[in-house]
Write an enzyme that holds these catalytic residues in place. Structure first.
Site, PDB file in Angstrom:
ATOM      1  N   SER A 205       0.860  -1.256  -0.068  1.00  0.00           N
ATOM      2  CA  SER A 205      -0.038  -0.005   0.033  1.00  0.00           C
ATOM      3  C   SER A 205       0.885   1.226  -0.025  1.00  0.00           C
ATOM      4  CB  SER A 205      -0.885   0.067   1.234  1.00  0.00           C
ATOM      5  OG  SER A 205      -0.155   0.205   2.358  1.00  0.00           O
TER       6      SER A 205
ATOM      7  N   LYS B 153       1.729   4.631   7.159  1.00  0.00           N
ATOM      8  CA  LYS B 153       0.602   5.331   6.313  1.00  0.00           C
ATOM      9  C   LYS B 153       1.157   7.029   6.528  1.00  0.00           C
ATOM     10  CE  LYS B 153      -2.208   1.814   5.553  1.00  0.00           C
ATOM     11  NZ  LYS B 153      -2.252   1.462   4.189  1.00  0.00           N
TER      12      LYS B 153
END
Length: 224
Positions: free
Chosen positions: A140, A177
């Site tokens: 991701s 993230k």
């Protein structure tokens, strides 16, 4: 503990003179002395042993190279010197490295339980101002060039700026993230760097279970 401290302790435990340890390791007595003192006697510069020196010390102590590397602390610098015939090429230069504790894996997709392993270390350049590193898992964060299996170096921090890549613990799980906090809305958004993964949003009491542990400042990747 430095490499010199380790040698001194080993000699003391085994009743070896400096010359006897030099004979076992294949190092000179003068260099063993410099390692134990940590400084060059002529210019007082810090001694930075090569990986070959570490290997010779390991053989003398009947240990593996990894066991010796694990015994020294993270402040011990290591010189990864280049081959002699390459030293005259301007764009090739020796690399000085230090140890970073590898604390486990950090998910780049769904949260995973942090697998902390303080017995593992990564060797990397001394210019990386990090406190520890984690192994990336998932795809991701590929837009930030962080791929599955890459080593991500983390600088400890309780707070990061919007847009920075952060290591975040949610309950007992950890994520890597891009971080965005909107104070007026009391909203935290954790954004992936892969369009197939939607943002993760957290509000109000959900934020009580979230803690920033650091900012990603560098990563180490194999050639692909």
């Amino acid at each position: 503990m430095t490499l010199g401290d380790l040698i001194k302790s080993y000699r003391s435990t085994n009743g070896l003179t400096m010359q006897e340890f030099a004979n076992l390791s294949g190092l000179s007595k003068a260099y063993v002395s410099m390692l134990e003192k940590g400084r060059h006697p002529q210019n007082n510069k810090e001694i930075i042993p090569s990986i070959d020196t570490f290997n010779k010390v390991a053989l003398a102590m009947k240990l593996s190279l990894n066991e010796v590397l694990e015994a020294v602390n993270s402040n011990q610098l290591i010189n990864l010197d280049v081959e002699p015939q390459l030293k005259n090429i301007d764009s090739i230069f020796p690399i000085t490295v230090k140890k970073f504790p590898l604390l486990g894996e950090i998910s780049c997709g769904e949260p995973i339980l942090a697998n902390e392993d303080r017995e593992s270390y990564i060797l990397s350049g001394t210019d990386i101002d990090a406190d520890f590193c984690l192994k990336a898992k998932g795809d991701s964060m590929i837009g930030a060039r962080i791929h599955d299996g890459d080593i991500v170096f983390i600088k400890k921090a309780d707070v990061v700026n919007n847009g920075e890549v952060a290591a975040v613990i949610i309950d007992d799980e950890v994520l890597l993230k891009r971080f965005y906090y909107f104070k007026d809305e009391n909203l935290l958004t954790l954004q992936s760097e892969n369009p197939k993964y939607p943002p993760k949003n957290y509000v109000n009491e959900q934020l009580d279970h979230i803690r920033v542990i650091g900012k990603a400042i560098a990563f180490q990747s194999d050639v692909r």
